[in-house]
Scaffold this active site. Structure first.
Site, short mmCIF file in Angstrom:
data_model
loop_
_atom_site.label_atom_id
_atom_site.label_comp_id
_atom_site.label_asym_id
_atom_site.label_seq_id
_atom_site.Cartn_x
_atom_site.Cartn_y
_atom_site.Cartn_z
N HIS A 1 0.86 -1.18 0.00
CA HIS A 1 0.00 0.00 0.00
C HIS A 1 0.89 1.23 0.00
O HIS A 1 2.07 1.15 0.32
CB HIS A 1 -0.97 0.02 1.18
CG HIS A 1 -0.34 -0.28 2.51
ND1 HIS A 1 0.47 0.61 3.17
CD2 HIS A 1 -0.39 -1.38 3.29
CE1 HIS A 1 0.86 0.06 4.30
NE2 HIS A 1 0.38 -1.14 4.40
N HIS B 1 12.72 1.18 6.71
CA HIS B 1 12.07 2.03 7.72
C HIS B 1 13.12 2.66 8.65
O HIS B 1 13.05 3.85 8.98
CB HIS B 1 11.09 1.21 8.55
CG HIS B 1 9.74 1.05 7.93
ND1 HIS B 1 9.08 2.08 7.29
CD2 HIS B 1 8.91 -0.02 7.86
CE1 HIS B 1 7.90 1.64 6.85
NE2 HIS B 1 7.78 0.37 7.17
N ASP C 1 4.57 2.97 4.79
CA ASP C 1 5.34 2.35 3.71
C ASP C 1 5.83 3.34 2.67
O ASP C 1 6.85 3.09 2.01
CB ASP C 1 4.49 1.26 3.03
CG ASP C 1 4.56 -0.05 3.80
OD1 ASP C 1 5.18 -0.06 4.89
OD2 ASP C 1 4.02 -1.05 3.32
N ALA D 1 -1.16 16.86 5.75
CA ALA D 1 -1.09 18.14 5.04
C ALA D 1 -0.55 19.16 6.04
O ALA D 1 -1.08 19.30 7.14
CB ALA D 1 -2.46 18.55 4.56
N ARG E 1 -3.59 17.36 18.32
CA ARG E 1 -2.49 16.85 17.51
C ARG E 1 -1.81 18.06 16.89
O ARG E 1 -2.25 18.59 15.89
CB ARG E 1 -3.07 15.91 16.45
CG ARG E 1 -2.08 15.19 15.61
CD ARG E 1 -2.73 13.96 14.99
NE ARG E 1 -4.05 14.20 14.44
CZ ARG E 1 -4.29 14.55 13.18
NH1 ARG E 1 -3.29 14.73 12.35
NH2 ARG E 1 -5.52 14.73 12.74
#
Lengths: 169, 610
Positions: free
Chosen positions: B12, B133, B335, B424, B523
């Site tokens: 994905h 990663h 990913d 974003a 957040r």
């Protein structure tokens, strides 16, 4: 984490002058390489789609004609009709229909391969995977280490698998 | 020059990244170009963009793919052996896909690259999934040396790893292996709560503050054997992902009081408590792993990557726990970031390019690594389509847009380079006034067309963040959750748990209700003049007009669609939603002035579930 030059957490710091609002890097030509909104781009894309379909039809029809010549009348006539139909479609149908057909072809291919693969995989699974899997289980070898080990101080393990980046395995 | 193209794909979030001499030149996810969310196909358009960004022409020195496909296939086969005679359905569905699409990455990639003019002789490398990663976490970080912790669903075999990064090397020392995976455990609860695996994890995290951890003990007692060092094994008899296409099974449902919630079904107290419980267990495991990493490596700093590192609530707790002096998290931790990590790993570890680091600044450039559209090309698009706009001089732009927002308008911002990663950060954003008590519900229902419980994030001037949040360090990538400062909170309204979720979320509990979650957390994105001067200037202007240095910042997209990538995507989203104005580079467009849009109207019926 960002820049240490940021006046982080110091509300009394003097406000800097408004920065120049220049583009922040990234070459516009590079961006343009991926943005095709212009009508002429759409026209070119449509022409390419039509040409692709016409070529496919031509190859199919040509093959049909050869088969016909060789005496394979049924197969030749089917291929010939299909080929000519595709060529006519390329000339007459809206390009977006052709693109949809293009998009659907791989799906049809996948569906066909699925139908063919399923019986083969069934045989393979029951003739290879099931007997060997059961043998593994008889030998109490579990490649997935599924059971808990109350006596182990940790489940962390040293990496043992290959890590050579030149190989895809 | 060492120029490396990194690619992640086929699972994905396919992406491409270009690195030159260790400097990140470009990175982008394929979904932004194809408009298919989480697009996994080989990233033809993303790599075309990255190659176009290559300075001065010239060729590639290496290509890096972010995992080892044959080792992954080995895991699929081993799993089939281990669960046989069960698992034929999963085997029959998975194996053809692997044989057709995923196993032969090199020839497929070479064919794609050849079409873009890349010669066949460029060497191709395959760093392991967690090595990619780890590289994405360490190399762009500001640390000379650091411990590295990677956590995700699964790579080839590893599901978590601990290592050390130092200079231009990352060495992985320990790992947990499939099927024991913190990412898959969280995803199992995501699926059970009726959300989509791979994208619904954010929703589960957002739901957690509404619940109480009543199921946490049940999870610890029945689902896993957790060691003090954070390592664990899962009790696979509760999960379906080994021998079925389901994440959980009937035994799991029996343990958690009934069948899974149907997608889009009503949210009950059970889902809220499950979310809270698995979030608590996840945080405990992450903290234990971090303590173990600190003890094993002796490092003072930690770098994090892998999909679980996008759990910003756990990240915030990890920081506050003080296990490490500082923590840096790769903003594209999933990913997609593997493409960048693979490129960096090959650049440093294979081509032996030295790593430059100043100990203070990360090298992600604010994660603004995607395409930037020039004013000329935007103007050409607007003119060609006869779209009414007016050009705002740079000096007036911040005050003009801030005035609109202060007047209650919701504004789409499209400027500069596109963000890399799921967030974003001001360049492809929808922004609004956080002081408005109706902003959250308006944004959720009329702009994003998504569930009303989902909170929005505040973008705050970096230099004002400590005044507003319990946060002692920058959070430029929106990866940390912090509590709103007490002086901005209103008096506690008492126990709200008896309320309906929609009523609960719409309660005004601070002076900036649109960005305050029910537990008064947020957040946070700190905005820095150095990395995003235009967005910073907008916040400054908004502060000077209103006294509030915050804006609501949410991604410029609607539910089920990727974040907008081009000006035409932005215009379409603007016209199809309740956005009032669009700042498209230096051009300002207002909804009222636009001609009718053929797709205009309510799109809710056509939106894909996310």
């Amino acid at each position: 984490m960002a820049s240490a030059s940021t006046r982080f957490g110091s509300p009394t710091a003097p406000a800097p002058a408004l920065p120049a609002l220049a583009p922040q890097g990234g070459r516009p030509e590079a961006a343009a390489a991926t943005w095709s909104w212009r009508p002429e781009v759409a026209v070119q894309a449509a022409s390419r789609t039509r040409l692709r379909f016409a070529l496919r039809g031509g190859v199919g029809g040509g093959g049909g004609a050869i088969l016909w010549q060789l005496g394979w009348l049924h197969a030749g006539s089917v291929a010939l009709v299909l080929g000519v139909s595709v060529m006519l479609a390329a000339a007459a149908l809206p390009a977006r229909w052709l693109r949809r057909a293009d998009d659907a072809l791989p799906g049809l291919g996948r569906a066909a391969s699925h139908v063919v693969a399923w019986p083969l995989l069934f045989v393979m699974f029951w003739s290879v995977f099931v007997p060997f899997g059961l043998l593994l289980r008889r030998g109490r070898r579990d490649p997935l280490c599924r059971s808990f080990d109350a006596t182990a101080p940790t489940y962390w393990q040293r990496p043992t698998r290959p890590s050579d980046p030149t190989r895809p395995f | 020059m060492a120029r490396v193209l990194g690619i992640s794909a086929l699972y994905h979030d396919a992406a491409a990244a270009l690195v030159e001499d260790g400097v990140i030149v470009a990175a982008a996810q394929e979904e932004r170009f194809t408009r298919t969310k989480h697009d996994a196909a080989l990233p033809r358009q993303a790599l075309r963009y990255c190659l176009a960004e290559a300075a001065g022409g010239g060729g590639l020195d290496a290509i890096a793919f972010y995992d080892k496909p044959i080792l992954k296939f080995h895991r699929i086969l081993e799993t089939a052996f281990a669960v046989a005679p069960r698992g034929f359905g999963a085997f029959a569905r998975g194996v053809p896909t692997w044989l057709r699409d995923k196993l032969w990455v090199e020839p497929d990639l070479r064919a794609m690259l050849a079409a873009e003019g890349v010669p066949a002789g460029v060497p191709m490398y395959f760093p392991a999934h967690h090595a990619s990663h780890a590289a994405s976490a360490f190399y762009p970080s500001p640390f000379e040396r650091a411990a590295v912790l990677t956590l995700d669903g699964v790579g080839e075999w590893a599901t978590a790893s601990i290592g050390v990064g130092e200079g231009n090397r990352v060495t992985l020392r320990e790992q947990l292996e499939f099927p024991h995976s913190l990412g898959l455990l969280y995803s199992a609860f995501t699926a059970f709560a009726g959300f989509r695996v791979g994208s619904g994890e954010y929703k589960l995290m957002g739901l957690a503050p509404y619940g109480t951890p009543t199921y946490a003990a049940r999870i610890r007692d029945h689902l896993l054997d957790l060691k003090p060092d954070g390592s664990f094994r899962l009790n696979l008899s509760y999960f379906g992902y080994l021998d079925d296409q389901q994440m959980t099974n009937a035994r799991f449902a029996a343990l958690f009081d009934g069948p899974p919630r149907a997608p889009e079904g009503p949210l009950t107290r059970r889902e809220l408590d499950l979310a809270c419980s698995i979030q608590q267990v996840t945080e405990d495991i992450v903290l234990a792993m971090a303590r173990h990493a600190r003890a094993e490596t002796g490092m003072r700093h930690l770098c994090l990557a892998g999909g679980v590192a996008l759990n910003c609530v756990a990240n915030g707790k990890l920081l506050r726990a003080g296990i490490f002096d500082d923590v840096w998290i790769q903003p594209a931790a999933g990913d997609a970031g593997g493409a960048l990590g693979a490129a960096l790993a090959v650049c440093h570890e294979v081509l032996n390019h030295p790593r430059a680091v100043d100990g203070r600044t990360d090298s992600m450039q604010g994660a603004l690594l995607g395409p930037a559209f020039g004013a000329d090309s935007i103007r050409a698009y607007l003119d060609a389509n006869a779209l009414p706009y007016h050009e705002v001089p740079d000096a007036e732009w911040p005050a003009t847009v801030a005035r609109l927002i202060a007047a209650g308008a919701i504004v789409g911002l499209f400027q500069g380079r596109m963000e890399f990663g799921p967030r974003a950060l001001g360049n492809r954003s929808i922004v609004g006034d956080p002081r408005s008590p109706t902003m959250q519900s308006v944004l959720n229902q009329k702009i994003k067309f998504r569930e009303s419980f989902r909170p929005f994030a505040p973008a705050v001037l970096a230099e004002r963040a400590a005044d507003w949040f319990d946060l002692d360090r920058p959070s430029p990538y929106m990866l940390l959750v912090a509590q709103l400062g007490a002086r901005h909170c209103l008096a506690d309204a008492g126990d709200e748990r008896s309320l309906d979720v929609v009523q609960w979320v719409n309660r005004v509990r601070s002076t900036v209700p649109a960005v305050t979650h029910v537990d008064r957390s947020a957040r946070v994105q700190t905005v820095h003049a150095e990395t995003n001067p235009r967005f910073h200037a907008l916040l400054r202007a908004f502060e000077s007009q209103t006294g509030c240095p915050l804006l609501v910042n949410t991604s410029f997209n609607v539910r089920g669609e990727p974040i907008v990538g081009t000006p035409s995507d932005a215009y379409r989203c603007f016209m199809c939603t309740g956005i009032d104005a669009l700042a498209l580079g230096p051009f300002l467009l207002t909804k009222a002035a636009q001609p009718p849009w053929v797709e205009a109207g309510d799109r809710r019926g056509t939106l894909a579930l996310d």
